[in-house]
Design an enzyme around this catalytic site. Sequence first.
Site, PDB file in Angstrom:
ATOM      1  N   LYS A   1      55.987  -0.131 -15.585  1.00  0.00           N
ATOM      2  CA  LYS A   1      55.215  -1.108 -16.372  1.00  0.00           C
ATOM      3  C   LYS A   1      55.652  -2.534 -16.003  1.00  0.00           C
ATOM      4  O   LYS A   1      54.817  -3.443 -15.889  1.00  0.00           O
ATOM      5  CB  LYS A   1      55.410  -0.868 -17.876  1.00  0.00           C
ATOM      6  CG  LYS A   1      54.822   0.426 -18.403  1.00  0.00           C
ATOM      7  CD  LYS A   1      53.307   0.540 -18.263  1.00  0.00           C
ATOM      8  CE  LYS A   1      52.540  -0.413 -19.168  1.00  0.00           C
ATOM      9  NZ  LYS A   1      51.078  -0.141 -19.103  1.00  0.00           N
TER      10      LYS A   1
ATOM     11  N   THR B   1      54.346  -3.131 -22.453  1.00  0.00           N
ATOM     12  CA  THR B   1      55.272  -2.605 -23.449  1.00  0.00           C
ATOM     13  C   THR B   1      56.516  -3.488 -23.567  1.00  0.00           C
ATOM     14  O   THR B   1      56.886  -4.179 -22.609  1.00  0.00           O
ATOM     15  CB  THR B   1      55.704  -1.176 -23.038  1.00  0.00           C
ATOM     16  OG1 THR B   1      56.830  -0.778 -23.797  1.00  0.00           O
ATOM     17  CG2 THR B   1      56.092  -1.113 -21.566  1.00  0.00           C
TER      18      THR B   1
ATOM     19  N   TYR C   1      59.532   4.837 -16.399  1.00  0.00           N
ATOM     20  CA  TYR C   1      58.328   4.349 -17.091  1.00  0.00           C
ATOM     21  C   TYR C   1      58.385   2.826 -17.242  1.00  0.00           C
ATOM     22  O   TYR C   1      57.449   2.112 -16.855  1.00  0.00           O
ATOM     23  CB  TYR C   1      58.204   5.012 -18.470  1.00  0.00           C
ATOM     24  CG  TYR C   1      57.246   4.290 -19.408  1.00  0.00           C
ATOM     25  CD1 TYR C   1      55.879   4.263 -19.149  1.00  0.00           C
ATOM     26  CD2 TYR C   1      57.722   3.627 -20.551  1.00  0.00           C
ATOM     27  CE1 TYR C   1      55.006   3.592 -20.003  1.00  0.00           C
ATOM     28  CE2 TYR C   1      56.849   2.961 -21.406  1.00  0.00           C
ATOM     29  CZ  TYR C   1      55.494   2.941 -21.123  1.00  0.00           C
ATOM     30  OH  TYR C   1      54.630   2.265 -21.961  1.00  0.00           O
TER      31      TYR C   1
END
Length: 367
Positions: free
Chosen positions: A162, A132, A158
Amino acid sequence: MKNLLVTGGAGFIGTNFVYYWLGKYSEDHIVVLDALTYAGNKDNLTEAEKNPKFEFVHGNILDQPLVEALLENHNIDTIVHFAAESHVDRSIHGPDEFINTNIVGTHTLLKAAKKIWLDAGKESHRFHHISTDEVYGTLGSNDPAFTESTPYAPNSPYAASKASSDHLVRAYHETYGLNTTISNCSNNYGPFQFPEKLIPLVIINILFNKSLPIYGDGRQIRDWLYVDDHNRGVDLILEKGVSGQTYNIGGTNEWANIDIVHLICDLLLEQFSNDKSLAERFSASPAAQATDPKILITHVKDRLGHDRRYAINAQKIKNDLGFLPDESFETGIRKTLTWFLNHQPWWNNLLSDSYKKWIATNYSEPI
Ligand code: NAD
Ligand code: TYD
């Protein structure tokens, strides 16, 4: 011909990837490995399961023996790794699952690929990691867009999980020579998106006369890409991407959240006026009385650590691999609205359990 292992293939982007791939490469075999968390839905893949070249396996990426058996028994030569915990708000309330799945889970897949592929001399097999733009942190309004060399500065649990997984993928390439690629994509939208994310949540709440929660002032900016364009980018990377490289994928399509919500309100009002059956199906919606759904907009407490702006510089994938999005935001958002209007049973199923609980327990109070 490829044999793909698609992790997280029962989630939003993974499901779209499976249909994209089966539609384009009829010779290839696909095995989906998915743990069917709240975000995974086996019914998404009902059509795919009619194809003899497709197989669904209910299992966890943390289960290394299972992953190794799948790589071996299905002669997998390509892993496309979508499986993740993907919702920033959930990562703020409970980061543990993000650490387990996104970091330990990715590492488990890497270990299995190293053992089954590299240790057996299968060096050309590809591990593609889906990541992302959130790993790069936040931008000021005049900052240049993220490039592949922008330093990582993740702000949510989050994004940090990642970022961590990206580093592990890189390390397995640099240290062991695993054939890896990474794509860092901007916000996706389209069919099958779980209705906790902004666009489907707003569509469904308008249909049921629920408030449209805007975090803070709603001027946070995201770069939105139609999900099939993301998957075309992944396809190009699998076909022509260079091992060890990272590619940013984006739509050069920056929108403030509040402007997207306004657009969805306008488009739904237009759809209701063109199709009178919608007023019968969704009689609670303000649009059923030709009232502007913007009356439902409610500014709520801002998300903790909320990133102000994301923007992707997609020059590398454009110049090196020839990537350009097919869908404009105008066409993509209309397709998405139509899909949600035509697939009420799909999201009704979700509303009846986890979504309703999530709404009941996690919405911020209006400010
Ligand atoms: P999603 O939450 O809709 O789907 C995730 C899928 O992974 C679900 O099917 C879930 O059951 C499965 N899963 C979760 N934990 C698992 C585990 N331990 N083992 C096996 N399966 C597991 O997510 P999404 O929006 O489709 O995102 C897919 C990937 O794309 C993620 O890696 C995400 O970080 C990345 N990404 C998403 C976006 C976006 O806008 N949605 C943008 C850029 C990158
Ligand atoms: P989201 O769809 O959760 O994606 P991400 O956090 O990965 O960007 O949110 C998109 C933007 O919309 C983000 O700035 C948070 C904001 N947002 C709201 O204002 N209200 C909401 O109810 C949701 C879910 C998101």
